[in-house]
Write a protein that holds these residues in place. Structure first.
Motif, PDB file in Angstrom:
ATOM      1  N   GLU A  84     -34.881 -34.953  11.334  1.00  0.00           N
ATOM      2  CA  GLU A  84     -34.903 -35.878  12.405  1.00  0.00           C
ATOM      3  C   GLU A  84     -36.130 -36.767  12.362  1.00  0.00           C
ATOM      4  N   SER A  85     -35.860 -38.195  12.181  1.00  0.00           N
ATOM      5  CA  SER A  85     -37.203 -38.912  12.309  1.00  0.00           C
ATOM      6  C   SER A  85     -36.567 -40.461  12.725  1.00  0.00           C
ATOM      7  N   LEU A  86     -37.606 -41.171  13.089  1.00  0.00           N
ATOM      8  CA  LEU A  86     -37.253 -42.544  13.637  1.00  0.00           C
ATOM      9  C   LEU A  86     -36.033 -43.198  12.950  1.00  0.00           C
ATOM     10  N   GLU A  87     -36.296 -43.151  11.599  1.00  0.00           N
ATOM     11  CA  GLU A  87     -35.383 -43.689  10.442  1.00  0.00           C
ATOM     12  C   GLU A  87     -33.929 -43.173  10.088  1.00  0.00           C
ATOM     13  N   LYS A  88     -34.017 -41.869  10.501  1.00  0.00           N
ATOM     14  CA  LYS A  88     -32.666 -41.023  10.319  1.00  0.00           C
ATOM     15  C   LYS A  88     -32.502 -39.755  10.541  1.00  0.00           C
ATOM     16  N   GLN A  89     -31.287 -39.152  10.587  1.00  0.00           N
ATOM     17  CA  GLN A  89     -31.168 -37.703  10.905  1.00  0.00           C
ATOM     18  C   GLN A  89     -30.060 -37.058  10.278  1.00  0.00           C
ATOM     19  N   GLY A  90     -29.952 -35.901   9.929  1.00  0.00           N
ATOM     20  CA  GLY A  90     -28.879 -35.356   9.522  1.00  0.00           C
ATOM     21  C   GLY A  90     -29.416 -34.238   8.659  1.00  0.00           C
ATOM     22  N   PHE A  91     -28.411 -33.660   8.056  1.00  0.00           N
ATOM     23  CA  PHE A  91     -28.519 -32.129   7.415  1.00  0.00           C
ATOM     24  C   PHE A  91     -29.204 -32.234   5.925  1.00  0.00           C
TER      25      PHE A  91
END
Length: 110
Positions: A84-91
């Motif tokens: 998880e970051s400001l730009e994207k999140q996911g597995f």
């Protein structure tokens, strides 16, 4: 070896399960399918089916994970994590069997 979830990934799976009112009989199914820019891609789904002859079942931090035997050949030793970051999140997938991965993180070559 097995397919494992990190503690953070298991928390996200449980959050999603509760958010969508999935019962405890639903397992997380991880598969490998042909496709993606590197040849294979990861698939995550919830499933209420488990076939002892066709599937392997693991548990990570209280989450049941099911992998069909064909996919298990490509996933053995893989750890699924949550990013998880400001730009994207996911597995994300840390797969020791991947010889090449795509920048998207969901495609690999074995």
């Amino acid at each position: 070896m097995a397919v494992k979830l990190s503690e953070r990934a298991a928390q996200e799976v449980e959050r999603f399960r509760k958010e969508h009112d999935f019962g405890d009989d639903m397992v997380l199914r991880i598969e490998v399918a042909g496709g993606g820019c590197s040849g294979f891609e990861y698939k995550l789904n919830f499933d209420d089916k488990f076939d002892e002859t066709a599937d392997s079942k693991y548990e990570s931090f209280g989450v049941a994970v099911v992998v069909d035997k064909k996919s298990a050949l490509y996933l053995d030793g893989t750890t699924v994590d949550w990013y998880e970051s400001l730009e994207k999140q996911g597995f994300t997938f840390e797969n020791p069997n991947a010889v090449k991965t795509c920048g998207c993180g969901s495609s690999f070559q074995a």
